[in-house]
Scaffold this motif. Structure first.
Motif, PDB file in Angstrom:
ATOM      1  N   ARG A  44     -11.567   8.864   6.500  1.00  0.00           N
ATOM      2  CA  ARG A  44     -10.533   8.684   7.141  1.00  0.00           C
ATOM      3  C   ARG A  44      -9.429   7.873   6.346  1.00  0.00           C
ATOM      4  O   ARG A  44      -8.569   8.136   6.540  1.00  0.00           O
ATOM      5  CB  ARG A  44     -10.639   8.211   8.810  1.00  0.00           C
TER       6      ARG A  44
ATOM      7  N   ALA B   6      -5.383  10.821   9.237  1.00  0.00           N
ATOM      8  CA  ALA B   6      -6.813  11.107   9.819  1.00  0.00           C
ATOM      9  C   ALA B   6      -6.462  11.049  11.376  1.00  0.00           C
ATOM     10  O   ALA B   6      -5.712  10.123  11.918  1.00  0.00           O
ATOM     11  CB  ALA B   6      -7.524  10.133   9.303  1.00  0.00           C
TER      12      ALA B   6
ATOM     13  N   ARG C   8      -8.215   9.777  14.626  1.00  0.00           N
ATOM     14  CA  ARG C   8      -9.192   8.637  15.032  1.00  0.00           C
ATOM     15  C   ARG C   8      -9.495   8.700  16.557  1.00  0.00           C
ATOM     16  O   ARG C   8     -10.157   7.829  17.021  1.00  0.00           O
ATOM     17  CB  ARG C   8      -8.752   7.555  14.645  1.00  0.00           C
TER      18      ARG C   8
END
Length: 304
Positions: free
Chosen positions: A98, A108, A110
């Protein structure tokens, strides 16, 4: 014990999930010249020669797109899942992928519970050798075209990786059928290209899978494994063959002294691809990557 059943339901075959890559960097394999290999002294290349060499190397590393199509890439931030390792190790690898995606301009996701678009599975020895994991009839490859399946099955070594690709219009939108028609590709007169020289389509990676034999990861760090998976997932790449003119983490399972992580060439490869327009011609992508890699090399920033 279970085998991989589908692309979006990958599970590593594990009797146990031992820690992998726990060796610190200073215990990694030391760089060395293979015994008996001659040392050849060559004059340094000119900048133009080096750019040409790096451009050809880039063409070798990136899996060639179909005619009149751009190099495929993710259009949206990636959600990462890692299987087949102890939970703590799996999270270390996922977090680094990530972080790489953010640093290289991919992005990325999350949020907890996001739907994984990048899956990395470490296959236990019980799964057998890599050549036995998949076949032309494997359900997890069913979405791939015949030539793409052949690429996956033709790979050697302890890794198998592939991307799921969607072809879209020049703005990244899905093709829509005309009234009463089935979904089809438009004609040249139906889409206004962004450039007269660029393709009228884009190719989006909608999912990526990387399967790694767990026993091949012994002695490698979690960082090395994460960086390797990053390169295999974020664009269609394979292991370089023959002479390798620039350090790359893609040699992780072939080089007796592989890099400790992403190199400047690797960073240029991903960041320049994600920096150009979605429908840029492959030739432009290769040129941009070569130029960025040589610039970094000349500035002395590549310490690998």
């Amino acid at each position: 014990m279970r085998r991989v059943l589908a692309l979006w339901a990958i599970a590593a075959v594990v009797a146990s999930t031992p820690s992998v890559g726990a060796a610190p960097p200073d215990t990694a394999k030391a760089k060395r010249v293979p015994e008996g290999e001659p040392i050849i002294v060559r004059p340094p290349s000119t900048e133009a020669e080096r750019k040409r060499e790096m451009r050809e190397f880039t063409r070798e590393v990136i899996r060639q797109p179909r005619m009149n199509q751009p190099v495929a890439k993710f259009f949206y931030p990636v959600c990462v899942a890692v299987l087949g390792l102890a939970p703590g190790d799996a999270e270390v690898v996922a977090a680094r992928i990530r972080d790489n995606a953010d640093a290289l301009g991919v992005g990325a996701e999350r949020k907890p519970g996001c739907v994984p678009t990048v899956r990395v599975a470490f296959m236990a020895p019980a799964a057998g050798p890599a050549a036995s994991w998949l076949s032309m009839e494997s359900p997890q490859l069913a979405h791939l075209a015949g030539y793409q399946r052949e690429r996956v099955l033709g790979e050697t070594g302890p890794v198998r990786a592939w991307n799921r690709i969607a072809v879209r219009d020049a703005t990244g939108q899905a093709f829509r059928p005309q009234l009463g028609d089935q979904l089809r590709f438009p004609t040249f007169t139906e889409i206004e290209p962004l450039s007269r020289t660029d393709p009228i389509v884009t190719t989006e990676i909608t999912g990526a899978a990387v399967l790694i034999a767990r026993d091949a990861a012994d002695g490698l760090t979690l960082g090395q494994l994460a960086d390797y998976a990053t390169m295999r997932a974020l664009l269609g790449t394979g292991s370089p063959e023959g002479r390798v003119p620039a350090p790359t983490i893609l040699t992780l399972f072939d080089d007796p002294a592989p890099p400790e992580g992403l190199t400047e060439f690797d960073r240029a490869l991903v960041s320049e691809l994600y920096n150009v327009s979605r429908n840029a011609k492959p030739r432009r992508v290769y040129n941009d990557i070569a130029r960025a890699a040589v610039a970094a090399e000349r500035s002395g920033r590549d310490g690998n």
